[in-house]
Design a protein around this motif. Structure first.
Motif, PDB file in Angstrom:
ATOM      1  N   PRO A  91     -29.307-101.289  23.625  1.00 59.23           N
ATOM      2  CA  PRO A  91     -29.207 -99.958  24.232  1.00 59.23           C
ATOM      3  C   PRO A  91     -27.766 -99.523  24.431  1.00 59.23           C
ATOM      4  CG  PRO A  91     -29.776-101.591  25.882  1.00 59.23           C
ATOM      5  CD  PRO A  91     -29.852-102.289  24.560  1.00 59.23           C
ATOM      6  N   VAL A  92     -27.561 -98.219  24.417  1.00 55.57           N
ATOM      7  CA  VAL A  92     -26.261 -97.648  24.757  1.00 55.57           C
ATOM      8  C   VAL A  92     -26.285 -97.320  26.251  1.00 55.57           C
ATOM      9  CG1 VAL A  92     -24.642 -95.762  24.333  1.00 55.57           C
ATOM     10  CG2 VAL A  92     -25.978 -96.723  22.441  1.00 55.57           C
ATOM     11  N   ILE A  93     -25.270 -97.761  26.962  1.00 57.02           N
ATOM     12  CA  ILE A  93     -25.202 -97.593  28.409  1.00 57.02           C
ATOM     13  C   ILE A  93     -24.278 -96.432  28.744  1.00 57.02           C
ATOM     14  CG2 ILE A  93     -24.515 -98.687  30.582  1.00 57.02           C
ATOM     15  CD1 ILE A  93     -25.255-101.372  29.276  1.00 57.02           C
ATOM     16  N   PHE A  94     -24.786 -95.516  29.560  1.00 58.36           N
ATOM     17  CA  PHE A  94     -24.010 -94.366  30.023  1.00 58.36           C
ATOM     18  C   PHE A  94     -23.769 -94.515  31.521  1.00 58.36           C
ATOM     19  CE2 PHE A  94     -26.081 -93.000  26.189  1.00 58.36           C
ATOM     20  CZ  PHE A  94     -25.184 -92.139  25.573  1.00 58.36           C
ATOM     21  N   THR A  95     -22.529 -94.437  31.925  1.00 53.21           N
ATOM     22  CA  THR A  95     -22.170 -94.526  33.336  1.00 53.21           C
ATOM     23  C   THR A  95     -21.723 -93.154  33.840  1.00 53.21           C
ATOM     24  OG1 THR A  95     -19.835 -95.043  32.971  1.00 53.21           O
ATOM     25  CG2 THR A  95     -21.395 -96.890  32.892  1.00 53.21           C
ATOM     26  N   ALA A  96     -21.292 -93.120  35.092  1.00 56.45           N
ATOM     27  CA  ALA A  96     -20.842 -91.851  35.672  1.00 56.45           C
ATOM     28  C   ALA A  96     -19.686 -91.247  34.880  1.00 56.45           C
ATOM     29  CB  ALA A  96     -20.444 -92.059  37.126  1.00 56.45           C
ATOM     30  N   ASP A  97     -18.889 -92.069  34.226  1.00 58.60           N
ATOM     31  CA  ASP A  97     -17.779 -91.568  33.422  1.00 58.60           C
ATOM     32  C   ASP A  97     -18.246 -90.814  32.180  1.00 58.60           C
ATOM     33  OD1 ASP A  97     -15.969 -92.681  35.184  1.00 58.60           O
ATOM     34  OD2 ASP A  97     -15.841 -94.573  34.082  1.00 58.60           O
ATOM     35  N   ASP A  98     -19.517 -90.965  31.832  1.00 59.38           N
ATOM     36  CA  ASP A  98     -20.028 -90.348  30.610  1.00 59.38           C
ATOM     37  C   ASP A  98     -20.779 -89.047  30.869  1.00 59.38           C
ATOM     38  OD1 ASP A  98     -19.162 -92.561  28.967  1.00 59.38           O
ATOM     39  OD2 ASP A  98     -20.796 -93.697  29.900  1.00 59.38           O
ATOM     40  N   GLY A  99     -20.946 -88.689  32.132  1.00 62.06           N
ATOM     41  CA  GLY A  99     -21.628 -87.447  32.457  1.00 62.06           C
ATOM     42  C   GLY A  99     -20.678 -86.271  32.496  1.00 62.06           C
ATOM     43  N   GLY A 100     -21.201 -85.128  32.931  1.00 63.12           N
ATOM     44  CA  GLY A 100     -20.381 -83.927  33.013  1.00 63.12           C
ATOM     45  C   GLY A 100     -20.522 -83.270  34.365  1.00 63.12           C
ATOM     46  N   THR A 101     -20.294 -81.979  34.380  1.00 62.18           N
ATOM     47  CA  THR A 101     -20.446 -81.165  35.584  1.00 62.18           C
ATOM     48  C   THR A 101     -21.272 -79.947  35.219  1.00 62.18           C
ATOM     49  OG1 THR A 101     -18.466 -79.839  35.166  1.00 62.18           O
ATOM     50  CG2 THR A 101     -18.162 -81.915  36.375  1.00 62.18           C
ATOM     51  N   GLN A 102     -21.599 -79.144  36.216  1.00 69.30           N
ATOM     52  CA  GLN A 102     -22.363 -77.937  35.926  1.00 69.30           C
ATOM     53  C   GLN A 102     -21.597 -77.019  34.980  1.00 69.30           C
ATOM     54  OE1 GLN A 102     -23.562 -75.771  39.406  1.00 69.30           O
ATOM     55  NE2 GLN A 102     -25.009 -74.492  38.290  1.00 69.30           N
ATOM     56  N   ALA A 103     -20.295 -76.927  35.148  1.00 67.74           N
ATOM     57  CA  ALA A 103     -19.486 -76.079  34.271  1.00 67.74           C
ATOM     58  C   ALA A 103     -19.180 -76.753  32.939  1.00 67.74           C
ATOM     59  CB  ALA A 103     -18.178 -75.704  34.967  1.00 67.74           C
ATOM     60  N   SER A 104     -19.196 -78.077  32.926  1.00 66.93           N
ATOM     61  CA  SER A 104     -18.830 -78.832  31.719  1.00 66.93           C
ATOM     62  C   SER A 104     -19.858 -79.922  31.445  1.00 66.93           C
ATOM     63  CB  SER A 104     -17.441 -79.450  31.886  1.00 66.93           C
ATOM     64  OG  SER A 104     -16.472 -78.463  32.143  1.00 66.93           O
ATOM     65  N   PRO A 105     -21.082 -79.535  31.074  1.00 66.64           N
ATOM     66  CA  PRO A 105     -22.093 -80.558  30.778  1.00 66.64           C
ATOM     67  C   PRO A 105     -21.781 -81.290  29.480  1.00 66.64           C
ATOM     68  CG  PRO A 105     -22.906 -78.391  30.191  1.00 66.64           C
ATOM     69  CD  PRO A 105     -21.589 -78.170  30.874  1.00 66.64           C
ATOM     70  N   VAL A 106     -22.356 -82.476  29.330  1.00 61.50           N
ATOM     71  CA  VAL A 106     -22.233 -83.251  28.095  1.00 61.50           C
ATOM     72  C   VAL A 106     -23.599 -83.242  27.422  1.00 61.50           C
ATOM     73  CG1 VAL A 106     -21.693 -85.475  27.076  1.00 61.50           C
ATOM     74  CG2 VAL A 106     -20.407 -84.677  29.070  1.00 61.50           C
ATOM     75  N   ILE A 107     -23.633 -82.766  26.178  1.00 58.68           N
ATOM     76  CA  ILE A 107     -24.897 -82.527  25.481  1.00 58.68           C
ATOM     77  C   ILE A 107     -24.883 -83.254  24.147  1.00 58.68           C
ATOM     78  CG2 ILE A 107     -26.437 -80.774  24.537  1.00 58.68           C
ATOM     79  CD1 ILE A 107     -24.820 -78.784  26.432  1.00 58.68           C
ATOM     80  N   TYR A 108     -25.826 -84.173  23.972  1.00 60.66           N
ATOM     81  CA  TYR A 108     -26.035 -84.859  22.694  1.00 60.66           C
ATOM     82  C   TYR A 108     -27.212 -84.177  22.022  1.00 60.66           C
ATOM     83  CZ  TYR A 108     -23.050 -88.689  24.367  1.00 60.66           C
ATOM     84  OH  TYR A 108     -21.995 -89.451  24.835  1.00 60.66           O
ATOM     85  N   GLU A 109     -26.965 -83.538  20.864  1.00 60.26           N
ATOM     86  CA  GLU A 109     -28.057 -82.807  20.247  1.00 60.26           C
ATOM     87  C   GLU A 109     -28.001 -82.843  18.734  1.00 60.26           C
ATOM     88  OE1 GLU A 109     -28.258 -78.629  20.919  1.00 60.26           O
ATOM     89  OE2 GLU A 109     -26.101 -78.383  20.972  1.00 60.26           O
ATOM     90  N   ALA A 110     -29.173 -82.651  18.145  1.00 65.24           N
ATOM     91  CA  ALA A 110     -29.271 -82.618  16.693  1.00 65.24           C
ATOM     92  C   ALA A 110     -28.516 -81.424  16.137  1.00 65.24           C
ATOM     93  CB  ALA A 110     -30.735 -82.544  16.275  1.00 65.24           C
ATOM     94  N   ALA A 111     -27.891 -81.623  14.988  1.00 67.74           N
ATOM     95  CA  ALA A 111     -27.276 -80.513  14.282  1.00 67.74           C
ATOM     96  C   ALA A 111     -28.364 -79.520  13.879  1.00 67.74           C
ATOM     97  CB  ALA A 111     -26.534 -81.025  13.050  1.00 67.74           C
TER      98      ALA A 111
END
Length: 690
Positions: A91-111
């Motif tokens: 598995p790939v582990i995501f911690t608090a350092d890998d998240g975003g904010t309401q103004a700057s979300p982090v989005i992994y999405e299909a092309a």
């Protein structure tokens, strides 16, 4: 799989040509099967010198996001993932350092228009045919003990691990209650470890070290390995203990055995020898020279690991498929008390806020699909297809109440998902399970083809403290449960105090429990301590033991529902307690012979009024042996009517009301039960109908 993304409009900003104009204001990382994790990921394709380009894995994308976050301006960070297959071994582990904010979300999405697949599996090739009709492939990593697997998919179908009997089950003949514990030399309880079998059923498997005995309890199973067999008493001793003593509910307890060489005798079965030989007996028409055969390597795909003081926030996954996840049975086996509660998920989250999974697929796995476990708030699973699951679909919260409020999970949304074909390893798994968690919305899901309960809410037996309050279970289509495997199940099942919870506008049908060991399959089932729940505008039909059942609880409201054509009884109340159990009003109950009311109804702690009853068989409607006049003289069912409700076509299960229906006389308000289930594109709805 359904199409989810819309074509992009023309965009003048060619700098982000692959992503189109919707990525113009975002910082973007690109992922492609041909990429390299050593590259920056800021290019959609390799440059001319091939010194930079997209990254090649989910882990590489996470690392690229970490690098990018240190130097970007405010705004979304998008990880755009090209189509193709991405192999995963862990598995790939995501911690608090890998998240975003309401103004700057982090989005992994299909092309756009892409369907990326993250697979935890590995292809098996090189099969050769044996004279007995089976096919074999040699796997050196298994021979050298570097790999072992317990699931196999052939041409997209979960293949059957070699088992006996091929269909049906053996029956436990008895148990040994006391025995010597080999670890301590002391007498101990063995009623959950020693059981007797018929000698003709114990052919070769008790001596096979990798054999697995699958034992049915009433509403759960155990998967245990045999440790020894006494040929004189015909007693099997298992390595680990079952959660329940054998024969706890009387005779007719079933078991079968899988994963030993002699059981490989039917088409579609497979067996993996520790010497690295994989055996498979093909189904008619299967050519193992060209078949796609996949065995799992990775157990999980994503783990969100925040902390109470620093959650993983504003992280999204969109349009991604996750397939082929492993489960390996521990030496001591597996046995849970209920709902496969000890089984994790392939996507696990702890201490997350505003985490979302949208337009995704989770399939061909050994565990549950998604679990918002500890300290998760405002997380979502939407428009996601979950299928062929070893466990269930979605879990919310935990079984125990965390002492710190920051560790409590609440306010999850599970909306517009298809959860189909679950419990393939853990038969007691649930489509959507809510434990000690409140304020959740379970809405517009299609949940079907399970061996136990569809949606379960609450995890407190009795009237003690519970967090499972103010939950909404609404507009779900729940169907085809039990399938003769387990019992004591519900389309929707609740436990414990549930103040403010609503069960509304659901369509529940076709529940078929196993009724010879343990009993019961009800459309809506308020089990121990279920309290202060409002149940309204639900359609329940073609279930086994009743449209509604309350075991114990208080002050529930059941109103304006249709309960139709249950096979064996219509309404059941089990526990007679010294408080108001429930109020049952403005409901239609329609059936074809047999009892209307089962259990305890005469203690004055239940209120029925203004209901419509009709037995299409023509028998006189009786209330626990009483005529309607005698029943009403006891103060029950004032204003109720015995009359044909005039459904449009009950034979074809069209429960709309014709003009002039007497349902108006009881204050029944018609509702559109076709709104239950998924919504959106025709393709998405058709997938739910398959």
């Amino acid at each position: 799989m359904h199409t989810r993304r819309r074509p992009l409009e023309f965009c003048a900003l060619a700098i982000l040509s692959i992503a189109g104009c919707r990525f113009a204001d975002a910082q973007t990382i690109y992922v492609a099967p041909s990429g390299r994790d050593a590259w920056s990921g800021t290019l959609a394709s390799p440059n001319a010198s091939r010194s930079d380009g997209p990254v090649g894995s989910l882990e590489g994308a996470r690392n690229a996001v970490r690098r990018l976050k240190g130097r970007v301006r405010a705004g979304p960070i998008r990880v755009v993932i090209a189509g193709g297959t991405y192999r995963m071994t862990q598995p790939v582990i995501f911690t608090a350092d890998d998240g975003g904010t309401q103004a700057s979300p982090v989005i992994y999405e299909a092309a756009p228009s892409a369907s990326p697949l993250f697979s935890g599996g590995r292809s098996i090739r090189g099969f050769t045919r044996r004279p007995d009709g089976s096919w074999v492939a040699t796997i050196p990593e298994v021979r050298s003990s570097r790999w072992y697997f317990e699931q196999l998919w052939v041409n997209g179908r979960r293949a059957t691990r070699a088992r006996t009997p091929n269909t049906g089950s053996f029956m436990i003949q008895g148990r040994q209650d006391r025995g010597i514990d080999p670890a301590t030399g002391q007498m101990t309880n063995t009623a959950n470890r020693k059981f007797r079998v018929r000698p003709e059923d114990a052919v070769s498997w008790p001596s096979s070290p990798d054999a697995v005995v699958v034992i049915y309890h009433a509403w759960e199973i155990s998967r245990l390995r045999p440790a020894s067999y006494d040929a004189t008493t015909h007693t099997v001793t298992t390595r680990g203990a079952a959660a329940w003593d054998f024969l706890s509910w009387g005779a007719n307890q079933r078991y079968f055995v899988e994963n030993y060489r002699a059981a490989l005798d039917a088409p579609g079965e497979w067996y993996l020898d520790r010497d690295g030989t994989l055996f498979y007996r093909p189904l008619p028409g299967e050519d193992m020279r060209t078949a796609e055969v996949i065995a799992p390597v990775a157990e999980q795909f994503i783990r969100i690991e925040g902390r109470a003081e620093k959650k993983v926030e504003y992280l999204s996954f969109k349009g991604l498929a996750f397939r082929h996840g492993q489960y390996l049975l521990p030496l001591q086996g597996n046995s849970d008390l209920q709902a496969a509660a000890g089984v994790p998920a392939v996507i696990m989250a702890d201490h997350a806020r505003h985490l979302s999974l949208q337009d995704c697929e989770v399939g061909h796995v050994g565990l549950y699909g998604v679990w918002f476990r500890r300290g998760c708030v405002d997380c979502r699973v939407e428009h996601t297809w979950m299928h062929d699951l070893g466990g269930g679909g979605v879990r919310i919260g935990e079984g125990e109440i965390p002492p710190a409020s920051g560790d409590q999970t609440s306010q999850a949304v599970v909306d517009n998902n298809i959860i189909r074909g679950a419990g393939r390893i853990f038969f007691g798994a649930v489509g959507v399970w809510v434990g000690q968690s409140g304020g959740n919305r379970i809405t517009h899901n299609d949940v079907g083809d399970l061996f136990y309960t569809g949606i379960s809410v609450g995890w407190r037996w009795g009237y003690g403290n519970s967090l499972a309050k103010n939950n909404r279970v609404e507009f779900n289509h729940i169907h085809d449960l039990g399938q003769g495997a387990l019992s004591d199940l519900g389309g929707i099942y609740t436990l414990g105090p549930s103040d403010g919870t609503t069960i509304a506008n659901n369509h529940i049908h076709n529940l078929s429990p196993y009724d010879r060991y343990g009993r019961g399959g009800w459309g809506i089932y308020n089990d121990e301590g279920s309290s202060r729940i409002t149940i309204e505008r639900n359609l329940v039909h073609d279930v086994k033991d009743g449209g509604y059942h309350q075991n114990s609880g208080r002050e529930n409201i059941i109103r304006n529902n249709i309960f139709a054509l249950s096979v064996d009884g219509q309404l059941q109340r089990s526990a007679a307690e010294q408080h108001l159990s429930f109020t049952f009003t403005n409901n239609i109950v329609y059936w074809n012979g047999g009892a209307l009311l089962s259990g305890n109804w005469t203690d004055g702690q239940v209120k029925l009024k203004r209901n419509l009853y009709w037995d299409v068989s023509g028998q006189t409607v009786r209330f626990v042996g009483m005529t309607v006049e005698q029943w009403q003289a006891r103060g029950q069912d004032s204003g109720s009517v015995i009359a044909d409700p005039l459904f449009v076509s009950p034979r074809t299960r069209d429960f709309r009301l014709l003009p002039g229906s007497p349902a108006a006389r009881i204050g029944f308000t018609p509702f559109d039960y076709t709104q239950a289930g998924v919504y959106g594109s025709a393709r998405w709805k058709n997938l739910a109908r398959q």
